[in-house]
Design a protein around this motif. Structure first.
Motif, mmCIF file in Angstrom:
data_model
loop_
_atom_site.group_PDB
_atom_site.id
_atom_site.type_symbol
_atom_site.label_atom_id
_atom_site.label_comp_id
_atom_site.label_asym_id
_atom_site.label_seq_id
_atom_site.Cartn_x
_atom_site.Cartn_y
_atom_site.Cartn_z
ATOM 1 N N LYS A 141 -100.160 29.020 55.244
ATOM 2 C CA LYS A 141 -98.870 29.605 54.873
ATOM 3 C C LYS A 141 -98.239 28.853 53.724
ATOM 4 N N THR A 142 -98.385 27.531 53.736
ATOM 5 C CA THR A 142 -97.811 26.722 52.658
ATOM 6 C C THR A 142 -98.501 27.001 51.328
ATOM 7 N N LEU A 143 -99.824 27.168 51.357
ATOM 8 C CA LEU A 143 -100.559 27.487 50.126
ATOM 9 C C LEU A 143 -100.223 28.891 49.629
ATOM 10 N N GLU A 144 -99.943 29.789 50.560
ATOM 11 C CA GLU A 144 -99.650 31.165 50.172
ATOM 12 C C GLU A 144 -98.266 31.275 49.526
ATOM 13 N N GLU A 145 -97.284 30.565 50.056
ATOM 14 C CA GLU A 145 -95.922 30.581 49.519
ATOM 15 C C GLU A 145 -95.448 29.141 49.350
ATOM 16 N N PRO A 146 -95.942 28.450 48.333
ATOM 17 C CA PRO A 146 -95.630 27.016 48.186
ATOM 18 C C PRO A 146 -94.203 26.811 47.697
ATOM 19 N N PRO A 147 -93.587 25.690 48.078
ATOM 20 C CA PRO A 147 -92.266 25.344 47.533
ATOM 21 C C PRO A 147 -92.367 25.056 46.037
ATOM 22 N N ALA A 148 -91.236 25.141 45.359
ATOM 23 C CA ALA A 148 -91.225 24.836 43.932
ATOM 24 C C ALA A 148 -91.517 23.351 43.716
ATOM 25 N N ASN A 149 -92.166 23.049 42.579
ATOM 26 C CA ASN A 149 -92.455 21.666 42.169
ATOM 27 C C ASN A 149 -93.345 20.923 43.167
ATOM 28 N N VAL A 150 -94.232 21.646 43.840
ATOM 29 C CA VAL A 150 -95.202 21.027 44.742
ATOM 30 C C VAL A 150 -96.603 21.485 44.351
ATOM 31 N N VAL A 151 -97.524 20.543 44.236
ATOM 32 C CA VAL A 151 -98.913 20.855 43.891
ATOM 33 C C VAL A 151 -99.817 20.234 44.951
ATOM 34 N N PHE A 152 -100.751 21.057 45.482
ATOM 35 C CA PHE A 152 -101.746 20.578 46.443
ATOM 36 C C PHE A 152 -103.087 20.442 45.724
ATOM 37 N N ILE A 153 -103.755 19.300 45.909
ATOM 38 C CA ILE A 153 -105.109 19.094 45.380
ATOM 39 C C ILE A 153 -106.008 18.763 46.559
ATOM 40 N N LEU A 154 -106.932 19.659 46.852
ATOM 41 C CA LEU A 154 -107.852 19.489 47.970
ATOM 42 C C LEU A 154 -109.201 19.027 47.423
ATOM 43 N N ALA A 155 -109.746 17.970 47.981
ATOM 44 C CA ALA A 155 -111.040 17.433 47.540
ATOM 45 C C ALA A 155 -112.026 17.487 48.697
ATOM 46 N N THR A 156 -113.277 17.855 48.412
ATOM 47 C CA THR A 156 -114.278 17.978 49.471
ATOM 48 C C THR A 156 -115.679 17.850 48.908
ATOM 49 N N THR A 157 -116.578 17.359 49.740
ATOM 50 C CA THR A 157 -118.008 17.338 49.414
ATOM 51 C C THR A 157 -118.755 18.491 50.074
ATOM 52 N N GLU A 158 -118.088 19.232 50.948
ATOM 53 C CA GLU A 158 -118.729 20.337 51.669
ATOM 54 C C GLU A 158 -117.826 21.569 51.630
ATOM 55 N N PRO A 159 -117.761 22.247 50.497
ATOM 56 C CA PRO A 159 -116.820 23.376 50.354
ATOM 57 C C PRO A 159 -117.157 24.567 51.237
ATOM 58 N N TYR A 160 -118.417 24.696 51.664
ATOM 59 C CA TYR A 160 -118.793 25.846 52.486
ATOM 60 C C TYR A 160 -118.166 25.783 53.885
ATOM 61 N N LYS A 161 -117.600 24.625 54.255
ATOM 62 C CA LYS A 161 -116.928 24.506 55.550
ATOM 63 C C LYS A 161 -115.448 24.903 55.485
ATOM 64 N N ILE A 162 -114.968 25.187 54.289
ATOM 65 C CA ILE A 162 -113.558 25.543 54.121
ATOM 66 C C ILE A 162 -113.412 27.058 54.252
ATOM 67 N N PRO A 163 -112.437 27.546 55.022
ATOM 68 C CA PRO A 163 -112.253 28.995 55.175
ATOM 69 C C PRO A 163 -112.014 29.680 53.832
ATOM 70 N N ALA A 164 -112.529 30.893 53.712
ATOM 71 C CA ALA A 164 -112.379 31.647 52.467
ATOM 72 C C ALA A 164 -110.914 31.925 52.158
ATOM 73 N N THR A 165 -110.086 32.043 53.191
ATOM 74 C CA THR A 165 -108.661 32.293 52.965
ATOM 75 C C THR A 165 -107.990 31.126 52.256
ATOM 76 N N ILE A 166 -108.464 29.921 52.487
ATOM 77 C CA ILE A 166 -107.928 28.743 51.796
ATOM 78 C C ILE A 166 -108.438 28.709 50.353
ATOM 79 N N ILE A 167 -109.747 28.925 50.181
ATOM 80 C CA ILE A 167 -110.349 28.861 48.846
ATOM 81 C C ILE A 167 -109.724 29.892 47.915
ATOM 82 N N SER A 168 -109.448 31.085 48.438
ATOM 83 C CA SER A 168 -108.915 32.164 47.597
ATOM 84 C C SER A 168 -107.514 31.864 47.078
ATOM 85 N N ARG A 169 -106.834 30.900 47.666
ATOM 86 C CA ARG A 169 -105.481 30.550 47.238
ATOM 87 C C ARG A 169 -105.442 29.295 46.367
#
Length: 578
Positions: A141-169
């Motif tokens: 929900k936070t990635l879908e409607e993020p607050p102003a002036n906030v940036v998320f950086i997600l780092a991973t070595t195994e991207p295939y384990k991340i849900p597609a709903t997260i990747i698409s955002r």
């Protein structure tokens, strides 16, 4: 101050310092300069390739009041605080130890508050694939409607384990393995800055041993320098890494090629007595066999990737080893490598391995040699019964030639073609290609291209070496056509059902649907594509495409041309009026 490891001291502080990721750093700098930054990024790739470093540099650059051309100044209070890890507005979280719902809810609640010192509040979540399902849902929900002036950086070595709903955002960036050339240049720069003399060949060995990770390369270099009192020599590198020298592996492979089992065992015992690691020995042998196969087809590839001149022993072995034998050796080595993980007696497995690689091949190759000799000199070496049999065959062939010249029989024609046919070649399955092309789209092809590097990382070193010369060239929603640069690798994979099953299973994990995989040599692909387009155009002209013939005649662009544009794009297809 206590000593710090090289990878910590020489951690990149600017985008220009990041090694081997030019496309990613350029994109991020341009986004900062033009003010087109996203609210969420996904940095995916192997370990030690610069994901977390890039995230911290991005956090500095986007908040730096003196940034120039997308680079942070590293002199202002904001940059220094982020570098020291003391700025409250840049929060780095390890998802491996904070993977619950409550931790993510805490992040979500605090993200609503404006940054205190910097312009943007940055959340760097490392190893994000370790989050639980509930935590991902809380983050969504936070990635879908993020607050102003906030940036998320997600780092991973195994991207295939991340849900597609997260990747698409998120905006996804795939960090690639760092080439040995880039690793070598970076380490050479560091050693020159530290005033340490080094052997170039030894440093190249460190670069190759790192297997694409800059952090691994610096860790190995640090260990060698500690071991040798700040001296970098080939002997010290081999002692630390457990690798074989070029001379050792050339000699061992030459002994195997000569089927000298006793000498192969003697050399094995000497290698183990020198303290070489068993797993590294197997990896070196697999890599050597792979290099021989590639060198036989494309010598320039090995010359570029090995960072050194190819040895005379290697060149000689590339001319004497048969490709079929190298295939068998790789299979045997791969099996032993798997078994070695579960045994307390690796020396026994290695001794049996040497016997298999040398003695086991002796009878097979002797038989091949005997068959070729018999075929070349039948009259001199064969017994009387064989000579008589050959004479009967010659008479039968003569009769068939006479019948062919008269055109009175079709059966001898088939026999004659079979007699003079070329060696067996694996055929392309056009029946499986055409249905994919019927509904192929550029979007589907891009979908497979995006996950192809992740699929390669899921394979073992041996299988990855075979598949690295392949790439998707066309796809629909349920299937993909994969082209191979070299015929021998195409045939290798076509005959390896286990590898095909593993590829399908990997794509199932990455895309959520097991697609049909069809293989084709790269040199045959343009011909097959042209045949398909001509067939499709002919069907359109005859009104067989499902649309009325009158409608086809009214269309300004033939369906075959429209299909070509849809499949391959306007940049590739050229339309000429007849």
């Amino acid at each position: 101050m206590s000593y710090q490891a090289l990878y910590r001291v020489w951690r990149p502080q600017r985008f220009a310092d990041i090694v081997g990721q030019e496309m990613i750093t350029r994109t991020l700098k341009n986004a900062i300069v033009t003010g087109q930054t996203s609210h969420a990024y996904l940095f995916a790739g192997p370990r030690g390739t610069g994901k977390t470093s890039a995230a911290k540099i991005f956090a500095k650059a986007i908040n730096c009041p003196n940034q120039k051309d997308g680079e942070p100044c590293n002199e202002c209070a904001i940059c220094k605080a982020i570098t020291a890890g003391t700025l409250n507005d840049v929060i780095e979280i390890d998802a491996a130890s904070n993977n619950g719902v409550e931790e993510i809810r805490n992040i979500r609640d605090k993200a609503k508050y404006a940054p205190t010192e910097a312009t943007y509040k940055i959340y760097i979540i490392d190893e994000v694939h370790m989050l639980s399902t509930g935590a991902f849902n809380a983050l969504l929900k936070t990635l879908e409607e993020p607050p102003a002036n906030v940036v998320f950086i997600l780092a991973t070595t195994e991207p295939y384990k991340i849900p597609a709903t997260i990747i698409s955002r998120t905006q996804r960036f795939d960090f690639k393995r760092i080439t040995p050339q880039d690793s070598y240049q970076r380490m050479a720069y560091i050693l020159k800055e530290k005033g340490i003399d080094f052997d170039q060949e030894a440093l190249k060995m460190v670069a190759k041993a790192s297997e694409g990770g800059m952090r691994d390369a610096l860790s190995i270099l640090d260990q060698v320098l500690s071991f040798s009192d700040n001296k970098l020599t080939m002997t010290n590198v081999l002692d630390v890494t457990g690798d074989l020298s070029q001379t050792q592996i050339d000699t061992l492979m030459g002994t195997i090629q000569a089927n000298d089992t006793a000498q192969a065992l003697t050399q094995l015992h000497q290698i183990l007595a020198d303290g070489k690691d068993e797993q590294r020995l197997l990896e070196d042998l697999i890599d050597y066999c792979r290099n021989l196969l590639v060198y036989q087809q494309a010598p320039q590839v090995i010359a570029e990737t090995e960072l050194t001149n190819v040895s005379d022993g290697f060149k000689k072995l590339s001319q004497t080893f048969l490709a079929a034998r190298l295939y068998r050796m790789i299979d045997i080595l791969d099996d032993v490598q798997q078994q070695l993980r579960f045994t307390n007696h690796p020396d026994i497995y290695l001794e049996v391995l040497m016997i298999k690689l040398s003695a086991a091949q002796n009878s097979t190759e002797s038989k091949v040699h005997l068959d070729s000799t018999t075929a070349a000199e039948p009259a001199a070496a064969a017994p009387d019964a064989m000579v008589s049999k050959l004479e009967d065959q010659v008479k039968a062939l003569s009769q068939q030639v006479q019948q062919l010249s008269k055109g009175t029989s079709s059966k001898p024609k088939r026999q004659n073609r079979a007699t003079t046919s070329t060696p067996h070649k694996v055929k392309v399955n056009k029946a499986a290609i055409y249905p994919i092309l019927d509904s192929a789209t550029r979007q589907a092809l891009n979908r497979f291209k995006e996950v192809w590097p992740d699929l390669m990382n899921m394979l073992s070193i041996t299988k990855r070496a075979v598949m690295n010369v392949s790439r998707p060239v066309a796809a629909n929603e349920h299937g993909v056509i994969v082209a191979f640069d070299y015929q021998l690798f195409f045939e290798r994979v076509m005959n390896d059902q286990d590898l095909l099953d593993e590829l399908k299973a990997g794509l199932n994990k990455l895309l959520g649907d097991p697609p049909e995989i069809v293989l084709v040599p790269h040199e045959d692909w343009p011909v097959i594509r042209k045949e398909y387009l001509q067939t499709d155009r002919l069907k359109s002209a005859n009104g067989q495409s499902g649309a009325p013939a009158a409608e086809n005649e009214a269309e300004k662009v033939p369906k075959g041309t429209k299909k070509a544009l849809e499949l391959f794009g306007k940049d590739i297809v050229e339309v000429h009026e007849d």
